[in-house]
Design a protein around this motif. Structure first.
Motif, mmCIF file in Angstrom:
data_model
loop_
_atom_site.group_PDB
_atom_site.id
_atom_site.type_symbol
_atom_site.label_atom_id
_atom_site.label_comp_id
_atom_site.label_asym_id
_atom_site.label_seq_id
_atom_site.Cartn_x
_atom_site.Cartn_y
_atom_site.Cartn_z
ATOM 1 N N SER A 156 -26.950 37.687 -33.372
ATOM 2 C CA SER A 156 -25.914 36.742 -32.965
ATOM 3 C C SER A 156 -26.527 35.583 -32.185
ATOM 4 O O SER A 156 -27.603 35.697 -31.604
ATOM 5 C CB SER A 156 -24.859 37.443 -32.108
ATOM 6 O OG SER A 156 -25.420 37.877 -30.878
ATOM 7 N N SER A 159 -22.340 31.527 -27.903
ATOM 8 C CA SER A 159 -21.402 30.432 -28.182
ATOM 9 C C SER A 159 -21.824 29.113 -27.543
ATOM 10 O O SER A 159 -21.482 28.045 -28.044
ATOM 11 C CB SER A 159 -19.999 30.812 -27.697
ATOM 12 O OG SER A 159 -20.016 31.095 -26.314
ATOM 13 N N ILE A 184 -25.077 35.617 -36.940
ATOM 14 C CA ILE A 184 -23.677 35.382 -36.578
ATOM 15 C C ILE A 184 -23.622 34.247 -35.569
ATOM 16 O O ILE A 184 -24.288 34.303 -34.529
ATOM 17 C CB ILE A 184 -23.041 36.648 -35.966
ATOM 18 C CG1 ILE A 184 -23.148 37.825 -36.941
ATOM 19 C CG2 ILE A 184 -21.586 36.402 -35.610
ATOM 20 C CD1 ILE A 184 -22.628 39.128 -36.374
ATOM 21 N N ASP A 186 -20.844 30.952 -33.890
ATOM 22 C CA ASP A 186 -19.500 30.374 -33.837
ATOM 23 C C ASP A 186 -19.344 29.278 -34.893
ATOM 24 O O ASP A 186 -20.265 28.485 -35.120
ATOM 25 C CB ASP A 186 -19.232 29.777 -32.453
ATOM 26 C CG ASP A 186 -18.796 30.845 -31.465
ATOM 27 O OD1 ASP A 186 -19.034 32.029 -31.750
ATOM 28 O OD2 ASP A 186 -18.231 30.486 -30.423
ATOM 29 N N THR A 212 -18.233 33.003 -36.668
ATOM 30 C CA THR A 212 -17.312 33.695 -35.771
ATOM 31 C C THR A 212 -16.069 32.857 -35.503
ATOM 32 O O THR A 212 -16.169 31.665 -35.196
ATOM 33 C CB THR A 212 -17.998 34.027 -34.437
ATOM 34 O OG1 THR A 212 -19.032 34.985 -34.685
ATOM 35 C CG2 THR A 212 -17.011 34.618 -33.438
ATOM 36 N N ASN A 214 -12.624 33.276 -33.103
ATOM 37 C CA ASN A 214 -12.044 34.070 -32.032
ATOM 38 C C ASN A 214 -10.589 34.415 -32.331
ATOM 39 O O ASN A 214 -9.868 33.642 -32.977
ATOM 40 C CB ASN A 214 -12.143 33.337 -30.700
ATOM 41 C CG ASN A 214 -13.579 33.190 -30.241
ATOM 42 O OD1 ASN A 214 -14.360 34.130 -30.326
ATOM 43 N ND2 ASN A 214 -13.943 32.001 -29.767
ATOM 44 N N ASN A 237 -16.812 36.513 -39.056
ATOM 45 C CA ASN A 237 -16.774 37.551 -38.031
ATOM 46 C C ASN A 237 -15.615 37.232 -37.102
ATOM 47 O O ASN A 237 -15.565 36.153 -36.507
ATOM 48 C CB ASN A 237 -18.085 37.592 -37.244
ATOM 49 C CG ASN A 237 -17.980 38.517 -36.042
ATOM 50 O OD1 ASN A 237 -17.697 39.697 -36.181
ATOM 51 N ND2 ASN A 237 -18.190 37.977 -34.854
ATOM 52 N N CYS A 239 -13.906 37.783 -33.770
ATOM 53 C CA CYS A 239 -14.232 38.279 -32.430
ATOM 54 C C CYS A 239 -12.948 38.579 -31.669
ATOM 55 O O CYS A 239 -12.153 37.681 -31.387
ATOM 56 C CB CYS A 239 -15.078 37.264 -31.667
ATOM 57 S SG CYS A 239 -15.540 37.802 -30.012
ATOM 58 N N SER A 269 -15.876 42.009 -34.432
ATOM 59 C CA SER A 269 -16.696 42.344 -33.271
ATOM 60 C C SER A 269 -15.804 42.509 -32.047
ATOM 61 O O SER A 269 -14.785 41.827 -31.903
ATOM 62 C CB SER A 269 -17.751 41.264 -33.020
ATOM 63 O OG SER A 269 -17.153 40.004 -32.758
ATOM 64 N N HIS A 463 -28.117 40.953 -29.604
ATOM 65 C CA HIS A 463 -27.081 40.143 -28.965
ATOM 66 C C HIS A 463 -27.589 39.601 -27.608
ATOM 67 O O HIS A 463 -27.605 40.306 -26.623
ATOM 68 C CB HIS A 463 -25.841 41.005 -28.739
ATOM 69 C CG HIS A 463 -24.625 40.266 -28.285
ATOM 70 N ND1 HIS A 463 -24.001 39.318 -29.061
ATOM 71 C CD2 HIS A 463 -23.913 40.331 -27.135
ATOM 72 C CE1 HIS A 463 -22.948 38.841 -28.410
ATOM 73 N NE2 HIS A 463 -22.882 39.440 -27.236
#
Length: 643
Positions: A156, A159, A184, A186, A212, A214, A237, A239, A269, A463
């Motif tokens: 990842s 952000s 991964i 944003d 990603t 949200n 993904n 989140c 996630s 991560h």
């Protein structure tokens, strides 16, 4: 309340009582004083002793053991008892079972039944499909079939990685694309674009990008497809970063698969549960596993622990401490999180588990108290490059230790690394060598990566990769030291750290360490990207380790370095140079084994003892309130060494 709403608790500990009369030792016998909790990991070893009579009561279907001479009585569940309880919950149609706490299971398999025997006993009954090794996953509507790859390494990107500043600013083209199978990031991160996707896939055609989104973003499924096409991404993904997620949003996720083209991957996630409300929400999220390709478990971060006022064993592999109900201390380890998730019928091949490349930083209430359960005042100050309060990237931690005189040490009670200076504390993972009985590993990072792979999950998450030492300038371990260790384990089969795993002739390796008087590191003459670890009185190396990515082992420095060393050369071994530097108190004990094998007292501390195996020392701690007795060679209520 419906049966499926009930989860039956199973303890991973027993209780220790003092008998009023040693000859009265059946269930219902009178006891004196208060009872004491003892972890199963200590209990199973203790009950292997012939000093205890083990009993199974058919009427109550429970196990206990007693020592009439010492007037001691122990109640506990065996592996068979735990399996029986899980089978009962299954037959009654209950929602599941809860192990409390899995950190007190036999984590290291010291009792001869393998690691986590109680957890495996429960999983074998309550969640049969999580034990089976599956090679493919298929959607409910049979539209999407994906091959499960045990070597999945998701990486990842944070952000706000595009806002880092410093001598070398992070960009995606700095990533070694051979380290990750999926990246991964944003969907609105300025570091990513269609051209970047093309560039990195040109280096690794198998690389996949997931964008990603949200859970609190108001984006429709049709907009998701437009975003994926525009950026040449391979999936989304989702989140789950909100404490409250609407029922409508969960329904929307369930419908994604039928709307998005099959070529796009879908993952969810979420953070590890920190409290009861998190667990309730997580149950709803876990129920969506059949509609996505993978569920990704994120490590604890500054947001998920923000409400806590006491230090916990966050992100530890398996906490070796008891829960403290007075302080509301629970077990926040990876093992506990995995047990909770598997109890919800999630197939383990759909799980991706994260390893942090950052540390959690805190301001302490008392600079002299920084054990699990001690009070914290607030999140620590932000790092100079990442500027996130309560979070420090691995390279910021290296800088704190090297330049700001933080003291680094391994916490035995939580099996995590800590760095301390006055009222500042950091808990984190790194790749600094750590000696275990008969082997040396690349720190807690390797321990966690092996735990994930040996648990047969769908893969691992780094991560975040931008918080690893991407420039190689701070930690002196090359570029991406944490990611390199993790990726190396997942892209190759796990083999024991034995000398027989190398390509050099076994004859050369067998006598390689003969005559060694102190710990030493010796270059692998066949490939200088590797080196051997030698210990005194052992002719063969105890470990064969690989240097971090882009580094080679220097015979002169006795360390991995970025020097341009010719790997084709055959350097002569000089064993009189600098020896392996110990990284924890366990690697340089003052105690010397009087015999190659055996159990021996620690004359300076009667609450612990030493276990010697082939002259390799393992300090062991007695359970709470017990002391080591050198005559009986076990932890006891009384000791011949101290009152």
């Amino acid at each position: 309340m419906f049966p499926e709403q009930i989860s039956l608790g199973i303890p991973t500990y027993g209780r220790w009582y003092g008998l009023a009369n040693g000859n009265q030792n059946t269930i219902g016998a009178p006891v004196v004083g208060s009872s004491m909790t003892i972890a199963y990991s200590d209990l199973c070893k203790l009950l292997q002793s012939t000093d205890y009579t083990k009993v199974y009561n058919q009427e109550t279907r429970s196990s206990y053991a007693f020592n009439a001479k010492k007037k001691q009585w122990i109640s506990s569940d065996t592996i068979d008892d735990v399996a029986l309880i899980a089978r009962y919950a299954n037959l009654q149609g209950l929602g599941g079972v809860t192990l409390s706490s899995v950190g007190q299971d036999d984590v290291d398999g010291r009792c001869g039944n393998g690691p986590y025997p109680l957890l495996h006993a429960v999983a074998g009954i309550s969640n049969q499909n999580t034990i089976q090794e599956t090679t493919t996953t298929q959607s409910v509507d049979n539209k999407r079939v994906r091959t499960n790859q045990a070597h999945n390494v998701f990486c990842s990107v944070n952000s706000n990685a595009d806002t880092y500043y410093g001598s070398t600013q992070f960009t995606l083209d700095q990533i070694d694309t051979n380290l990750c199978t999926h990246i991964i990031i944003d969907h609105n991160n300025s570091l990513f674009s269609a051209s970047v996707s093309d560039q990195l896939k040109g280096q690794n055609t198998d690389l996949k990008f997931l964008l990603t989104i949200n859970s609190n973003e108001n984006i429709t499924i049709n907009q998701w497809e437009d975003i994926l096409e525009k950026n040449k991404a391979d999936g989304i993904n989702i989140c789950m970063d909100s404490k409250t997620i609407s029922h409508d949003f969960l329904k929307q996720i369930a419908s994604i698969k039928s709307i998005l083209p099959d070529k796009y991957m879908i993952t969810i996630s979420f953070n590890s549960p920190a409290d009861t409300s998190d667990q309730k929400l997580l149950r709803k999220i876990l129920a969506l596993y059949e509609f996505v390709d993978y569920l990704i478990v994120l490590p604890f971060d500054e947001k998920s622990i923000g409400n806590f006022k006491e230090l916990q064993s966050w992100n530890s592999l398996a906490a070796l401490i008891q829960a403290n109900p007075d302080k509301h201390i629970g077990d926040f380890s990876m093992a506990s999180t995995l047990a909770f998730i598997l109890s919800s019928d999630v197939p383990k091949e759909k799980l991706i588990m994260g390893i942090p490349t950052y540390g959690l930083s805190f301001l302490l209430e008392n600079e002299n108290k920084y054990s699990i359960g001690d009070n914290i005042l607030a999140a620590g100050l932000p790092g100079r490059m990442t500027h996130i309060p309560g979070i420090l990237a691995s390279y910021e931690i290296c800088n704190a230790i090297q330049s700001n005189n933080y003291e680094r040490f391994l916490s035995n009670e939580s099996v995590i690394v800590m760095a301390h200076k006055k009222d500042n504390l950091i808990i984190f993972d790194d790749t600094q060598s750590l000696q275990l009985p008969r082997r040396i590993v690349n720190g807690t990072v390797e321990l966690k990566a092996k735990f994930i792979k040996q648990s047969q999950l769908g893969g691992v998450l780094v991560h975040s990769i931008d918080m690893d030492d991407y420039s190689g300038k701070f930690c002196n371990r090359g570029k991406y030291p944490i990611t390199s260790v993790i990726s190396g384990l997942f892209t190759k089969p796990i083999t024991p750290p034995s000398i027989e795993t190398t390509t050099t002739p076994s004859k050369q390796k067998t006598g390689l360490c003969s005559g060694i008087k102190t710990k030493d590191l010796i270059v692998d003459e066949a490939d200088c990207h590797y080196y051997y670890v030698c210990l005194p009185n052992i002719d063969a190396p105890v470990a064969h380790l690989q240097c971090p990515s882009n580094m080679r082992f220097s015979k002169r420095l006795k360390a991995c370095t970025q020097e341009d060393l010719p790997c084709s050369s055959k350097p002569k071994v000089n064993r009189n140079k600098e020896t392996l530097e110990a990284t924890t108190s366990e690697t340089k004990p003052k105690f010397i084994c009087p015999m190659p094998d055996g159990i021996f007292a620690d004359v300076s501390d009667c609450t612990q003892y030493f276990a010697c195996s082939n002259n390799i020392i393992s300090p062991m701690k007695c359970p709470a309130s017990l002391k080591f007795n050198s005559q009986s060679k076990q932890c006891d209520w009384s000791s011949d060494l101290c009152p």
